[in-house]
Design a protein around this motif. Structure first.
Motif, PDB file in Angstrom:
ATOM      1  N   THR A   1     -14.777  -0.203   3.711  1.00  0.00           N
ATOM      2  CA  THR A   1     -13.399   0.315   4.332  1.00  0.00           C
ATOM      3  C   THR A   1     -13.474   1.714   4.289  1.00  0.00           C
ATOM      4  OG1 THR A   1     -12.265   0.811   2.031  1.00  0.00           O
ATOM      5  CG2 THR A   1     -11.794  -1.142   2.829  1.00  0.00           C
ATOM      6  N   LEU A   2     -12.597   1.889   5.030  1.00  0.00           N
ATOM      7  CA  LEU A   2     -12.998   4.171   5.461  1.00  0.00           C
ATOM      8  C   LEU A   2     -12.816   4.695   3.908  1.00  0.00           C
ATOM      9  CD1 LEU A   2     -12.302   5.020   8.655  1.00  0.00           C
ATOM     10  CD2 LEU A   2     -13.955   4.301   8.217  1.00  0.00           C
ATOM     11  N   THR A   3     -12.125   4.748   3.267  1.00  0.00           N
ATOM     12  CA  THR A   3     -11.691   4.911   1.740  1.00  0.00           C
ATOM     13  C   THR A   3     -13.179   5.331   0.793  1.00  0.00           C
ATOM     14  OG1 THR A   3     -10.461   3.454   0.741  1.00  0.00           O
ATOM     15  CG2 THR A   3      -9.468   5.358   1.995  1.00  0.00           C
ATOM     16  N   MET A   4     -13.730   3.394   0.973  1.00  0.00           N
ATOM     17  CA  MET A   4     -14.815   2.902  -0.106  1.00  0.00           C
ATOM     18  C   MET A   4     -15.691   3.844   0.874  1.00  0.00           C
ATOM     19  SD  MET A   4     -16.574  -0.383  -0.644  1.00  0.00           S
ATOM     20  CE  MET A   4     -15.332  -1.752  -0.661  1.00  0.00           C
ATOM     21  N   ILE A   5     -15.934   4.096   2.653  1.00  0.00           N
ATOM     22  CA  ILE A   5     -17.175   5.225   2.682  1.00  0.00           C
ATOM     23  C   ILE A   5     -16.739   6.535   2.405  1.00  0.00           C
ATOM     24  CG2 ILE A   5     -18.337   5.830   4.773  1.00  0.00           C
ATOM     25  CD1 ILE A   5     -17.483   3.598   5.754  1.00  0.00           C
ATOM     26  N   ALA A   6     -15.769   6.906   2.342  1.00  0.00           N
ATOM     27  CA  ALA A   6     -15.359   8.104   1.437  1.00  0.00           C
ATOM     28  C   ALA A   6     -15.923   8.711   0.551  1.00  0.00           C
ATOM     29  CB  ALA A   6     -14.352   8.685   2.369  1.00  0.00           C
ATOM     30  N   ARG A   7     -15.401   7.588  -0.359  1.00  0.00           N
ATOM     31  CA  ARG A   7     -15.943   7.795  -1.936  1.00  0.00           C
ATOM     32  C   ARG A   7     -17.028   7.794  -1.822  1.00  0.00           C
ATOM     33  NH1 ARG A   7     -11.510   4.372  -3.211  1.00  0.00           N
ATOM     34  NH2 ARG A   7     -12.739   2.475  -3.434  1.00  0.00           N
ATOM     35  N   ARG A   8     -18.272   7.149  -1.376  1.00  0.00           N
ATOM     36  CA  ARG A   8     -19.382   6.691  -1.766  1.00  0.00           C
ATOM     37  C   ARG A   8     -19.981   8.261  -1.134  1.00  0.00           C
ATOM     38  NH1 ARG A   8     -20.057   0.204  -1.113  1.00  0.00           N
ATOM     39  NH2 ARG A   8     -20.020  -0.256  -3.187  1.00  0.00           N
TER      40      ARG A   8
ATOM     41  N   MET B   1      -7.807   6.488  10.943  1.00  0.00           N
ATOM     42  CA  MET B   1      -8.543   7.876  10.375  1.00  0.00           C
ATOM     43  C   MET B   1      -8.402   8.268   9.084  1.00  0.00           C
ATOM     44  SD  MET B   1      -7.864  11.924  12.465  1.00  0.00           S
ATOM     45  CE  MET B   1      -8.900  11.089  13.273  1.00  0.00           C
ATOM     46  N   VAL B   2      -9.135   8.380   8.245  1.00  0.00           N
ATOM     47  CA  VAL B   2      -9.217   8.806   6.102  1.00  0.00           C
ATOM     48  C   VAL B   2      -9.747  10.587   6.781  1.00  0.00           C
ATOM     49  CG1 VAL B   2     -10.360   8.705   4.267  1.00  0.00           C
ATOM     50  CG2 VAL B   2      -9.835   6.622   5.586  1.00  0.00           C
ATOM     51  N   VAL B   3      -8.626  11.445   5.705  1.00  0.00           N
ATOM     52  CA  VAL B   3      -8.833  12.868   5.296  1.00  0.00           C
ATOM     53  C   VAL B   3      -8.892  12.895   4.143  1.00  0.00           C
ATOM     54  CG1 VAL B   3      -8.296  14.921   6.400  1.00  0.00           C
ATOM     55  CG2 VAL B   3      -7.984  13.201   8.140  1.00  0.00           C
ATOM     56  N   GLY B   4      -9.562  13.467   3.885  1.00  0.00           N
ATOM     57  CA  GLY B   4     -10.017  13.799   2.136  1.00  0.00           C
ATOM     58  C   GLY B   4      -9.360  12.669   1.652  1.00  0.00           C
ATOM     59  N   GLY B   5     -10.097  11.306   1.774  1.00  0.00           N
ATOM     60  CA  GLY B   5      -9.842   9.997   1.374  1.00  0.00           C
ATOM     61  C   GLY B   5      -8.346   9.344   1.682  1.00  0.00           C
ATOM     62  N   ARG B   6      -7.582  10.468   2.259  1.00  0.00           N
ATOM     63  CA  ARG B   6      -6.277   9.671   2.578  1.00  0.00           C
ATOM     64  C   ARG B   6      -6.080   8.803   3.797  1.00  0.00           C
ATOM     65  NH1 ARG B   6      -4.695  13.919  -0.110  1.00  0.00           N
ATOM     66  NH2 ARG B   6      -3.658  13.919  -1.973  1.00  0.00           N
ATOM     67  N   ILE B   7      -5.694   7.980   4.265  1.00  0.00           N
ATOM     68  CA  ILE B   7      -5.261   7.004   5.169  1.00  0.00           C
ATOM     69  C   ILE B   7      -4.625   8.169   5.659  1.00  0.00           C
ATOM     70  CG2 ILE B   7      -5.097   5.002   6.135  1.00  0.00           C
ATOM     71  CD1 ILE B   7      -5.702   3.045   3.697  1.00  0.00           C
TER      72      ILE B   7
ATOM     73  N   GLY C   1       0.812  -1.571  -0.186  1.00  0.00           N
ATOM     74  CA  GLY C   1       0.249   0.300  -0.299  1.00  0.00           C
ATOM     75  C   GLY C   1       1.043   1.185  -0.158  1.00  0.00           C
ATOM     76  N   VAL C   2       0.477   2.883  -0.035  1.00  0.00           N
ATOM     77  CA  VAL C   2       1.318   3.380  -0.609  1.00  0.00           C
ATOM     78  C   VAL C   2       0.251   4.796   0.257  1.00  0.00           C
ATOM     79  CG1 VAL C   2       1.180   5.688  -1.895  1.00  0.00           C
ATOM     80  CG2 VAL C   2       1.955   2.632  -3.049  1.00  0.00           C
ATOM     81  N   LYS C   3       0.740   5.564   1.318  1.00  0.00           N
ATOM     82  CA  LYS C   3       0.432   6.902   1.671  1.00  0.00           C
ATOM     83  C   LYS C   3       1.083   7.928   1.284  1.00  0.00           C
ATOM     84  CE  LYS C   3      -0.869   6.474   6.454  1.00  0.00           C
ATOM     85  NZ  LYS C   3      -0.443   7.229   7.336  1.00  0.00           N
ATOM     86  N   ASP C   4       0.516   9.014   1.692  1.00  0.00           N
ATOM     87  CA  ASP C   4       1.571  10.677   0.609  1.00  0.00           C
ATOM     88  C   ASP C   4       2.906  10.384   1.571  1.00  0.00           C
ATOM     89  OD1 ASP C   4      -0.939  11.431   0.105  1.00  0.00           O
ATOM     90  OD2 ASP C   4      -0.737  12.782   1.595  1.00  0.00           O
ATOM     91  N   THR C   5       3.511   9.358   2.731  1.00  0.00           N
ATOM     92  CA  THR C   5       5.201  10.219   3.541  1.00  0.00           C
ATOM     93  C   THR C   5       5.423   8.795   3.170  1.00  0.00           C
ATOM     94  OG1 THR C   5       3.061   8.567   5.523  1.00  0.00           O
ATOM     95  CG2 THR C   5       4.112  11.205   5.460  1.00  0.00           C
ATOM     96  N   ARG C   6       5.058   7.607   3.279  1.00  0.00           N
ATOM     97  CA  ARG C   6       5.862   5.827   2.940  1.00  0.00           C
ATOM     98  C   ARG C   6       4.815   4.855   1.442  1.00  0.00           C
ATOM     99  NH1 ARG C   6       1.675   3.216   4.291  1.00  0.00           N
ATOM    100  NH2 ARG C   6       1.522   3.047   5.953  1.00  0.00           N
TER     101      ARG C   6
END
Length: 474
Positions: free
Chosen positions: A192-199, A447-453, A37-42
């Motif tokens: 998943t939270l990213t899926m819930i955020a998109r929907r 925690m997801v903010v702006g679609g990012r974990i 997986g990928v995040k902004d920091t790693r």
């Protein structure tokens, strides 16, 4: 005689060594489920291990090779959405295995390898150079996300090592409102939270209620006046009022009754969960498109206070109806209802404030009351694996001025120790909370903010959940 004794001792030692070797071989770690997986920091690569595994790392050209003292039963390949990494391959090597990560350029020298527990995982992290990454609007430490909404990260030590925390603060009158959001569309199926955020379009999300592996929210859950889960044991709940303000109330316990035309009543024993022996279950389409029950019962569909359909099991459900499903004595009770009969359903949480609120979600235990630590694990019958351990945590608090504090704490890693409930309570007091309560934690904490974990989920990836607490535009 002495020579015979020496021979016997030698054989015993040899047998012990052979036994030890056999046991060592039998207990070698098993390695499985390669993923990334990928995040902004790693970027991150994760493998499951059934026990701690020894490893040795070396570089060769553009490859990072990890020799593993454990076995894997097949070759697995994963491609990570990181411009630096071409692929990662986990492959058996005799009775051992190795992971080969191939890069498009040189192997970075700042990678980290560490083990996580419960469940066991071996993790490789490849941090990104912060100076080369574009800043994500609204996700920097202490940055405002919108009017009245801020996000920040902290590293704290409450006496047991470093803990990384992620904090959303939502002030009264902010541009966003709190909302419980089901896991999959309008149902408590998992997402998943990213899926819930998109929907849902949520600006930010955390996991909320406890849940079971079956379709079951473990706790009281009401969203926009629609019941999605119930709990008869008194538990602490987050109440979202009609004006959008929030309160944390202790000892919320569901009771519900069904009354027939002849005045006879029966208690509701469950809501939107599997029907068991002698149950009277309340279903709606927040569960699924049917009750998924067997034929050993009676079911009555109710709309606008009147029975509209009757059957034995697996009755379909629609948005504007409730299905009452009974087994044993509950089935006999429902047999006394005929189509077109009036049916009265009464529900309460034992609190006028919670009953009047459109949305309520309980989890528990209570952490802070009137600005002081007050952890009520015993009173709320919280399971020992939640009440007595150090773990990743998700929780919510409210200041005296009405500001809501939503917190996730990482745990189960060498980078972040996690918190006990007592430490979590003390942390909320330090943040200025007047009241605070615990949500589901462990591998669900996210925690997801702006679609990012934003945090590091302890499973190494997102765990699907049945309900989230989110921020939606007003």
């Amino acid at each position: 005689m002495q020579n015979q004794l020496k021979k016997w001792l030698g054989r015993a030692v040899l047998a012990g060594l052979l036994c030890s070797l056999t046991l060592t071989t039998a207990q070698a770690a098993k390695i499985s489920r390669l993923r990334g997986g990928v995040k902004d920091t790693r970027a991150r690569i994760v493998m499951d291990v059934d026990e701690p595994v020894r490893y040795r790392a070396e570089t060769s050209g553009k490859k990072l090779i990890i020799a593993l003292e454990g076995s894997t039963d097949r070759t697995q390949t994963v491609r990570v959405r990181d411009a630096r990494i071409r692929e990662a391959v986990l492959e058996p090597v005799g009775k051992k295995s190795r992971l080969v990560v191939t890069f498009r350029g040189a192997v970075p020298d700042n990678y980290k390898i560490f083990l996580l527990k419960k469940p066991g995982r071996l993790v490789l992290d490849f941090p990104k150079d912060a100076s080369s990454q574009p800043a994500a609007a609204g996700t920097e430490k202490g940055r405002a996300l919108a009017r009245g909404v801020t996000y920040r990260e902290e590293s704290v030590d409450l006496g047991a090592g470093n803990v990384n925390t992620y904090i959303l603060a939502v002030a009264p009158g902010s541009a966003y409102r709190l909302a419980f959001i089901p896991g999959y569309g309008h149902t408590i199926q998992k997402g998943t939270l990213t899926m819930i955020a998109r929907r849902s379009g949520a600006k930010a999300l955390v996991n909320a209620s406890y849940f079971d592996s079956d379709i079951w929210v473990v706790g009281n859950l009401k969203i926009n006046q629609k019941w999605l889960g119930m709990e008869s044991t008194p538990r602490t709940g987050l109440v979202i009022r009609k004006d959008g303000s929030a309160a944390i109330l202790p000892r919320l316990a569901f009771t519900g009754t069904v009354t027939r035309r002849d005045g006879q009543s029966m208690d509701i024993t469950g809501l939107n969960r599997m029907r068991l022996e002698n149950d009277l279950i309340y279903y709606n389409n927040g569960y699924d498109d049917s009750t998924d029950t067997n034929s050993y019962g009676t079911e009555v569909a109710v709309r606008n206070g009147r029975a509209i359909n009757k059957g034995k099991g697996n009755m379909p459900m629609f948005w504007n109806m409730v299905v009452l499903s009974g087994n044993g004595p509950a089935a006999a009770f429902l047999d006394g209802i005929q189509v077109n009969d009036p049916v009265t359903i009464r529900t309460t949480l034992g609190s006028p404030e919670a009953d009047a609120a459109p949305s309520v979600g309980t989890a528990g235990p209570l952490l802070v009351y009137d600005g002081a630590v007050r952890v009520t694990s015993a009173e709320e019958e919280i399971a020992p694996d939640i009440a007595s351990t150090r773990a990743p945590r998700t929780a919510v608090g409210i200041k005296r001025d009405g500001t809501v504090l939503i917190v996730v704490a990482d745990g189960r890693s060498s980078a972040s120790a996690g918190m006990t409930l007592g430490e979590l309570a003390r942390y909320f007091v330090s943040l200025g909370a007047d009241r605070a309560m615990n949500f589901d934690g462990g591998g669900s904490s996210e925690m997801v903010v702006g679609g990012r974990i934003m945090n590091d989920p302890s499973d190494g990836s997102e765990r699907p959940v049945r309900v989230a607490l989110g921020l939606l535009p007003r």
